[in-house]
Design a protein around this motif. Structure first.
Motif, short mmCIF file in Angstrom:
data_model
loop_
_atom_site.label_atom_id
_atom_site.label_comp_id
_atom_site.label_asym_id
_atom_site.label_seq_id
_atom_site.Cartn_x
_atom_site.Cartn_y
_atom_site.Cartn_z
N UNK A 89 0.83 -1.21 0.00
CA UNK A 89 0.00 0.00 0.00
C UNK A 89 0.87 1.26 0.00
N UNK A 90 1.96 1.24 0.75
CA UNK A 90 2.88 2.39 0.75
C UNK A 90 3.46 2.60 -0.65
N UNK A 91 3.81 1.50 -1.30
CA UNK A 91 4.34 1.60 -2.67
C UNK A 91 3.29 2.18 -3.61
N UNK A 92 2.07 1.69 -3.49
CA UNK A 92 0.99 2.18 -4.38
C UNK A 92 0.75 3.67 -4.18
N UNK A 93 0.76 4.12 -2.93
CA UNK A 93 0.54 5.54 -2.66
C UNK A 93 1.69 6.39 -3.19
N UNK A 94 2.88 5.87 -3.10
CA UNK A 94 4.04 6.63 -3.56
C UNK A 94 4.12 6.66 -5.08
N UNK A 95 3.74 5.58 -5.73
CA UNK A 95 3.90 5.47 -7.17
C UNK A 95 2.82 6.25 -7.91
#
Length: 199
Positions: A89-95
């Motif tokens: 989820x952190x990756x998705x928000x950052x990307x």
């Protein structure tokens, strides 16, 4: 409806931060107060009135990005995702928001920060708070694939948070060079693999 003085000042503050971000993305350390004020449709006097200096405007721009990320992290904190789920989820928000302009802005802000010792100290505090929030988010999450089942410790969460920030920063900077290099799924897989630091 006429805005109050406080409302007008807050509107001008937001416009200057947005203009600073766009101008810094395009011009880097050469971003002048005149260019920022012009982009906001205001005067340099407004910058000095609201922020007091170029240094404080840059600090506020960095802090504004941090607060936006904090809101995203706070939403994730309210979930019951396991450690891998939170990392994805952190990756998705950052990307999703991390386009080339965002990466360019952050790189150019860094170039400005590195030239000013006082600003570097202020931004270091903001970045430490960001790391602390990631560590809190990653603490006490179920670690999948471990027997007996257990939850991530604060020490593990801190190590993973530092690695997560490094991975996301690296991908964002890499996007400046090669816009086709990595997909969102590849970035999420890499971030999810950081859960191994808790095993």
């Amino acid at each position: 409806m006429r805005l109050t003085r406080a409302e007008q000042q807050e509107r001008n503050r937001a416009a200057l931060i947005e203009a600073a971000r766009a101008t810094i993305a395009g011009r880097g350390p050469a971003a002048s107060l005149d260019a920022i004020a012009d982009a906001a449709g205001l005067t340099t006097g407004a910058i000095y009135s609201i922020f007091g200096s170029r240094r404080e405007l840059v600090r506020a721009t960095v802090a504004d990005q941090f607060h936006a990320r904090h809101d995203e992290v706070a939403r994730l904190a309210a979930t019951d995702l396991d450690l891998v789920g939170v990392l994805r989820a952190c990756a998705a928000q950052a990307v999703v928001p991390a386009d080339v302009d965002q990466a360019r802005t952050e790189l150019n802000e860094l170039l400005i920060v590195l030239r000013d010792d006082e600003l570097r100290a202020q931004v270091a505090e903001i970045k430490q708070a960001e790391l602390d929030r990631y560590a809190t988010l990653l603490t006490d999450r179920v670690v999948p694939g471990v027997e007996p089942p257990r939850r991530s410790t604060p020490e593990e969460a801190r190590r993973i948070a530092a690695a997560l920030r490094a991975v996301l920063t690296g991908y964002a900077m890499h996007a400046l060079v090669d816009r086709t290099a990595d997909t969102a799924d590849e970035i999420a897989d890499t971030c999810a693999a950081l859960a191994a630091l808790a095993r």
